[in-house]
Design a protein around this motif. Structure first.
Motif, PDB file in Angstrom:
ATOM      1  N   ASP A  92       0.889  -1.028   0.298  1.00  0.00           N
ATOM      2  CA  ASP A  92      -0.074  -0.143  -0.156  1.00  0.00           C
ATOM      3  C   ASP A  92       0.836   1.255   0.077  1.00  0.00           C
ATOM      4  N   ASN A 126      -0.431  -2.799  -4.180  1.00  0.00           N
ATOM      5  CA  ASN A 126      -1.709  -3.408  -3.722  1.00  0.00           C
ATOM      6  C   ASN A 126      -2.645  -1.947  -3.797  1.00  0.00           C
ATOM      7  N   SER A 127      -2.308  -0.841  -3.485  1.00  0.00           N
ATOM      8  CA  SER A 127      -3.101   0.293  -3.705  1.00  0.00           C
ATOM      9  C   SER A 127      -2.155   1.454  -3.624  1.00  0.00           C
ATOM     10  N   LYS A 165       3.242  -1.025   4.302  1.00  0.00           N
ATOM     11  CA  LYS A 165       2.796   0.312   3.415  1.00  0.00           C
ATOM     12  C   LYS A 165       3.921   1.171   3.699  1.00  0.00           C
TER      13      LYS A 165
END
Length: 407
Positions: free
Chosen positions: A320, A343-344, A390
């Protein structure tokens, strides 16, 4: 924007211009008025696109392990002006900088320089007063016309050359390489990291023109993969695991070692080994909380290095990304390099002059899973769903503003 510079300017009543004005005439005149403090320094000059901070960090760590005192002039700041001018690994103090800026005012530099030129002059004056054994000077932008280029160093260093600061340095690798290699000096060894073929040709041409002995990664020195890694250059030695991860950091470490050796410094093997192993620089794949990494990748080449580090250190994981960038960067190309491991994407508005809007980043990101949030929501975003790694990236200004909210 140089945090806290205005405070010192007001304190000693000195004026400088906040515009960028490439060229050396003003800073050369200022150095003459100051008695040429830069000529009293045993300096290593570092220019390039990416890897300057990491290479300096490796060199500083090795030197300190060898008992050699250091000064560092770096940019941009991590927090403020004090971490841009460092002595023996410690940020400069208010007293030290106040004295240096007063010297600038007394020398008649009022209204003569840009902000960065004034800061450069303050760094040279500070190091001349405190006399560390070796100073490591990072070019602000480019090299040829950067205010730091009034030095004659022991060695000139370029860790990498890629597209960045296009509006100032040109559109092509060749143009950018011409600016970077402007730090080469007659009779002074030059060390380059892994650079594109187009940049190699420029570096070789400039080195020949000015009479600078040149060595390039992969031709005169290298780092061989393995456990341990093996440095093969002016010396050969085995190296323990590094705190600074990623294949690009292996190259930066090799550049640092070869540069120190070309500078003629007498370094115990143990100091090199320990210095490389323990060196750590903020915002270089730095895990600041469990599963939360900060990395200052802000252009396509740096984003590629970040992707390769993720693939090496977090194999198979999707990330992320939390991104905020400056508007003058190659936004789409930078984001494209991260898509294969994403992933994002979450894009942030942050209040810094010249920052791109989160919507601008969103519009240029060709990935389906993406959103825009306000900076006030970032802390909760990073501390939820701990199973997904992240990475916050893009702008050092963003990372600085978020760090205190996460740790």
């Amino acid at each position: 924007m140089i945090p806290k510079l205005e405070e010192y300017k007001k304190r000693v009543s000195i004026i400088s211009d906040n515009e960028i004005k490439p060229g050396l005439a003003a800073i050369e005149h200022a150095m003459n008025l100051l008695g040429s403090p830069q000529k009293n320094l045993r300096a290593i000059h570092v220019a390039g696109t990416n890897g300057k901070g990491s290479t300096i960090c490796f060199m500083e760590s090795i030197l300190r392990e060898a008992g050699i005192s250091t000064g560092v002039f770096a940019s941009p700041s991590m927090i403020d002006i004090h971490d841009q001018i460092r002595i023996n690994g410690q940020n400069s103090t208010e007293e030290q900088l106040t004295t240096s800026f007063q010297i600038l005012k007394d020398a008649g530099l009022n209204g003569m320089l840009t902000d960065f030129e004034l800061l450069t002059a303050a760094a040279f004056v500070t190091f001349n007063r405190l006399q560390p054994d070796v100073v490591l000077i990072e070019s602000g932008m480019g090299g040829r016309f950067d205010s730091t280029n009034v030095l004659t160093p022991m060695v000139s260093v370029i860790p990498s050359i890629a597209r960045d600061h296009i509006g100032f340095l040109g559109d092509s690798i060749e143009e950018i390489a011409w600016h970077k290699t402007g730090i080469f000096k007659e009779g002074v060894p030059a060390v380059c990291g892994r650079i594109p073929v187009e940049a190699e040709k420029v570096a070789e041409k400039v080195a020949t023109e000015v009479g600078s002995p040149l060595v390039i990664y992969g031709q005169g020195f290298c780092m061989k993969e393995g456990n341990p890694e093996l440095f093969d250059g002016s010396q050969q030695l085995a190296l323990p695991n590094r705190k600074m991860k990623g294949p690009h950091q292996a190259i930066n470490a090799a550049v640092a070692i070869e540069s120190l050796l070309k500078a003629g410094l007498n370094l115990p093997i143990e100091a090199i080994q320990t210095g490389i192993a323990t060196a750590q620089l903020s915002y270089r794949f730095e895990e600041i909380a469990p599963g939360v990494f900060f990395d200052g990748a802000h252009n396509p080449a740096a984003a590629l290095m970040l992707r390769r580090t993720i693939q090496e250190q977090l194999p198979g994981e999707k990330i992320d990304f939390v991104i905020g960038m400056m508007a003058n960067k190659e936004i789409k190309e930078t984001l494209d390099e991260l898509i294969p491991v994403a992933n994002s994407f979450t894009f942030i508005n942050f209040n810094v002059p010249g920052a791109a809007t989160a919507q601008c980043l969103y519009d240029q990101c060709e990935f389906g899973n993406k959103m825009v949030i306000d900076i006030d929501c970032v802390s909760s975003l990073l501390t939820k769903d701990l199973g997904v790694k992240k990475i916050v990236s893009g702008s050092l200004y963003l990372l600085n503003s978020l760090r205190s909210h996460i740790i």
